[in-house]
Design a protein around this motif. Structure first.
Motif, PDB file in Angstrom:
ATOM      1  N   UNK A  84     -30.803  43.217  24.181  1.00  0.00           N
ATOM      2  CA  UNK A  84     -29.933  42.166  24.678  1.00  0.00           C
ATOM      3  C   UNK A  84     -30.674  41.045  25.388  1.00  0.00           C
ATOM      4  N   UNK A  85     -31.922  41.280  25.741  1.00  0.00           N
ATOM      5  CA  UNK A  85     -32.717  40.261  26.433  1.00  0.00           C
ATOM      6  C   UNK A  85     -33.642  39.498  25.490  1.00  0.00           C
ATOM      7  N   UNK A  86     -33.483  39.740  24.185  1.00  0.00           N
ATOM      8  CA  UNK A  86     -34.360  39.096  23.203  1.00  0.00           C
ATOM      9  C   UNK A  86     -34.338  37.578  23.412  1.00  0.00           C
ATOM     10  N   UNK A  87     -35.519  37.005  23.441  1.00  0.00           N
ATOM     11  CA  UNK A  87     -35.648  35.563  23.615  1.00  0.00           C
ATOM     12  C   UNK A  87     -35.894  35.131  25.057  1.00  0.00           C
TER      13      UNK A  87
ATOM     14  N   UNK B 122     -40.134  40.756  23.862  1.00  0.00           N
ATOM     15  CA  UNK B 122     -39.011  41.184  23.027  1.00  0.00           C
ATOM     16  C   UNK B 122     -39.214  42.611  22.515  1.00  0.00           C
ATOM     17  N   UNK B 123     -38.093  43.299  22.327  1.00  0.00           N
ATOM     18  CA  UNK B 123     -38.117  44.691  21.889  1.00  0.00           C
ATOM     19  C   UNK B 123     -39.007  44.838  20.647  1.00  0.00           C
TER      20      UNK B 123
ATOM     21  N   UNK C 184     -38.997  46.106  30.898  1.00  0.00           N
ATOM     22  CA  UNK C 184     -39.582  46.121  29.557  1.00  0.00           C
ATOM     23  C   UNK C 184     -39.781  44.698  29.027  1.00  0.00           C
ATOM     24  N   UNK C 185     -38.787  43.833  29.237  1.00  0.00           N
ATOM     25  CA  UNK C 185     -38.906  42.453  28.766  1.00  0.00           C
ATOM     26  C   UNK C 185     -40.024  41.739  29.518  1.00  0.00           C
TER      27      UNK C 185
ATOM     28  N   UNK D  95     -30.518  49.160  23.440  1.00  0.00           N
ATOM     29  CA  UNK D  95     -29.541  48.072  23.354  1.00  0.00           C
ATOM     30  C   UNK D  95     -29.674  47.110  24.536  1.00  0.00           C
ATOM     31  N   UNK D  96     -29.919  47.665  25.724  1.00  0.00           N
ATOM     32  CA  UNK D  96     -30.076  46.816  26.909  1.00  0.00           C
ATOM     33  C   UNK D  96     -31.301  45.916  26.765  1.00  0.00           C
ATOM     34  N   UNK D  97     -32.400  46.488  26.297  1.00  0.00           N
ATOM     35  CA  UNK D  97     -33.618  45.709  26.115  1.00  0.00           C
ATOM     36  C   UNK D  97     -33.430  44.684  24.997  1.00  0.00           C
TER      37      UNK D  97
END
Length: 85
Positions: free
Chosen positions: A63-66, A40-41, A34-35, A59-61
């Motif tokens: 967590x990859x913000x940025x 970002x979500x 997804x990232x 939540x998993x997605x």
């Protein structure tokens, strides 16, 4: 092959892995995909507090913000390649 082509090839390869990955690895694959494909979500968390699967995925997605899309694509490719062995 460029990164996008490798990413798409890894997506197809992930559908035919020799063994089914654990739920933790599946969440990692989902969030990296997804990232890598979206960035970002861009959705709200699930409104149903008992929708544990969607909550975990969100939540998993999140967590990859940025993380850049390119970095997420490369991590996804690397993970799929490790899983296919």
């Amino acid at each position: 092959m460029d990164l996008k082509q490798q990413f798409e090839a890894a997506k197809e390869l992930s559908k035919s892995l020799p063994t089914k990955p654990s739920n933790e690895i599946l969440l990692q694959l989902y969030s990296l995909y997804k990232q890598g494909s979206t960035g970002d979500v861009d959705t709200d968390p699930p409104s149903n507090p008992f929708d544990f699967v969607e909550k975990a995925k969100h939540e998993a997605w999140s967590g990859l913000k940025g993380k850049t899309q390119e970095a997420a694509m490369q991590e996804y490719i690397d993970l799929v390649n490790r899983l296919k062995q």
